[in-house]
Enzyme design. Sequence first.
Site, PDB file in Angstrom:
ATOM      1  N   GLU A  21       0.821  -1.222   0.000  1.00 27.03           N
ATOM      2  CA  GLU A  21       0.000   0.000   0.000  1.00 27.03           C
ATOM      3  C   GLU A  21       0.854   1.272   0.000  1.00 27.03           C
ATOM      4  O   GLU A  21       2.065   1.217   0.266  1.00 27.03           O
ATOM      5  CB  GLU A  21      -0.932   0.015   1.221  1.00 27.03           C
ATOM      6  N   LYS A 155      -3.429  -2.211  15.464  1.00 31.73           N
ATOM      7  CA  LYS A 155      -2.748  -1.385  16.447  1.00 31.73           C
ATOM      8  C   LYS A 155      -3.573  -1.191  17.705  1.00 31.73           C
ATOM      9  O   LYS A 155      -4.789  -1.051  17.650  1.00 31.73           O
ATOM     10  CB  LYS A 155      -2.467  -0.037  15.798  1.00 31.73           C
TER      11      LYS A 155
HETATM   12  N1  PSU Z   1      -2.062   1.273  10.449  1.00 29.87           N
HETATM   13  C1  PSU Z   1      -0.717   1.478  10.475  1.00 29.87           C
HETATM   14  N2  PSU Z   1      -0.142   2.275   9.559  1.00 29.87           N
HETATM   15  C2  PSU Z   1      -0.874   2.869   8.590  1.00 29.87           C
HETATM   16  C3  PSU Z   1      -2.273   2.616   8.543  1.00 29.87           C
HETATM   17  C4  PSU Z   1      -2.819   1.824   9.485  1.00 29.87           C
HETATM   18  O1  PSU Z   1      -0.047   0.941  11.323  1.00 29.87           O
HETATM   19  O2  PSU Z   1      -0.301   3.595   7.770  1.00 29.87           O
HETATM   20  C5  PSU Z   1      -3.080   3.187   7.421  1.00 29.87           C
HETATM   21  C6  PSU Z   1      -3.442   2.057   6.446  1.00 29.87           C
HETATM   22  O3  PSU Z   1      -3.356   2.556   5.126  1.00 29.87           O
HETATM   23  C7  PSU Z   1      -4.885   1.748   6.785  1.00 29.87           C
HETATM   24  C8  PSU Z   1      -5.390   3.109   7.187  1.00 29.87           C
HETATM   25  O4  PSU Z   1      -5.611   1.187   5.735  1.00 29.87           O
HETATM   26  O5  PSU Z   1      -4.312   3.695   7.916  1.00 29.87           O
HETATM   27  C9  PSU Z   1      -6.643   3.051   8.014  1.00 29.87           C
HETATM   28  O6  PSU Z   1      -7.166   4.333   8.145  1.00 29.87           O
HETATM   29  P1  PSU Z   1      -8.686   4.520   8.600  1.00 29.87           P
HETATM   30  O7  PSU Z   1      -8.720   4.058  10.025  1.00 29.87           O
HETATM   31  O8  PSU Z   1      -8.946   5.981   8.441  1.00 29.87           O
HETATM   32  O9  PSU Z   1      -9.511   3.659   7.675  1.00 29.87           O
END
Ligand code: PSU
Length: 299
Positions: A21, A155
């Site tokens: 990603e 996380k």
């Molecule tokens: N968790 C991480 N690093 C990240 C992300 C999540 O440890 O960079 C990023 C990923 O791209 C994930 C996104 O898909 O954050 C999720 O964001 P949201 O909770 O806004 O969907």
Amino acid sequence: MIISNEVQKALKNNKPVVALESTIISHGMPYPKNVQTAYAVEEVIRDHGAVPATIGIIDGEPVIGMSHEQIEEFGKRKGVKKTSRRDLPIIFANKEWGATTVAATMILANMAGIEVFVTGGVGGAHRGAEKNFDISADLEELGKTNVTVVSAGVKAILDLNLTLEILETKGVPILSYGTNEFADFYTRHSGILMENVVNSPIEVAKIIKAKRDNKLDGGILVANPIPEEFAMDTKVINGAIEKALKMADEAHVKGKDITPFLLKTIVELTGGDSLESNIKLVLNNAALGAEIAKELCNL
Ligand code: PSU
Ligand code: MN
């Protein structure tokens, strides 16, 4: 979409390809470590005999298998938009740069025919989601798109139990790698015991194939815990998380900005230690993802 020659060739010849990603590059880590990590992750995948395909959107066009120059640009360019499923048509129509989240990367990987995807951590249900409904679109995508995501669990900034309940509802198989305790990103010890433990890439590949053969749509989450030597001290990381959550609340950070804000703040609060752990766990996931992709090609 634009698929690099190398990725096209690999897909055509049934050679292993691993998707990566780009939100992790543009919004997940600071420059230049974000770019260095993206390169290092690709190298680990190559060392394990697979082809990396870093995915992002450039001028409204999805790119599957970005060049080093493109990755560098994603790492430092201002105004690259964090792009999840709902953002895709807007980014396409307006010919913008979009850094794809787990959800959007799954969609594009699936369109390109890539079945295995490596990241750090997937999004999930934020704490308080039972009231504020802040649940990442990553979970929806895992419920319907045929891509296996290798991550270090989710996380601890999130509500892990709630996240696991939602994944169960969506019918997402979760394969805990090498341990029965759910990986919580920075540590190996969430205290949550998992039902399905796998101990080798071939086991995972067989499950992916069984799902595909039986036309059971949806993703698979492989929860691969951070190696003990790179894990953070539970007290230190939990303290930083609590503080970061409080700061986000006080600064009224909302919606899609919450995850990037928390990641950045936790790095600052731990004096950069959490970033080092984050990098190590992604590299660890890259090795496993490449091995799974290889086994899948051999089946
Ligand atoms: N968790 C991480 N690093 C990240 C992300 C999540 O440890 O960079 C990023 C990923 O791209 C994930 C996104 O898909 O954050 C999720 O964001 P949201 O909770 O806004 O969907
Ligand atoms: Mn959200």
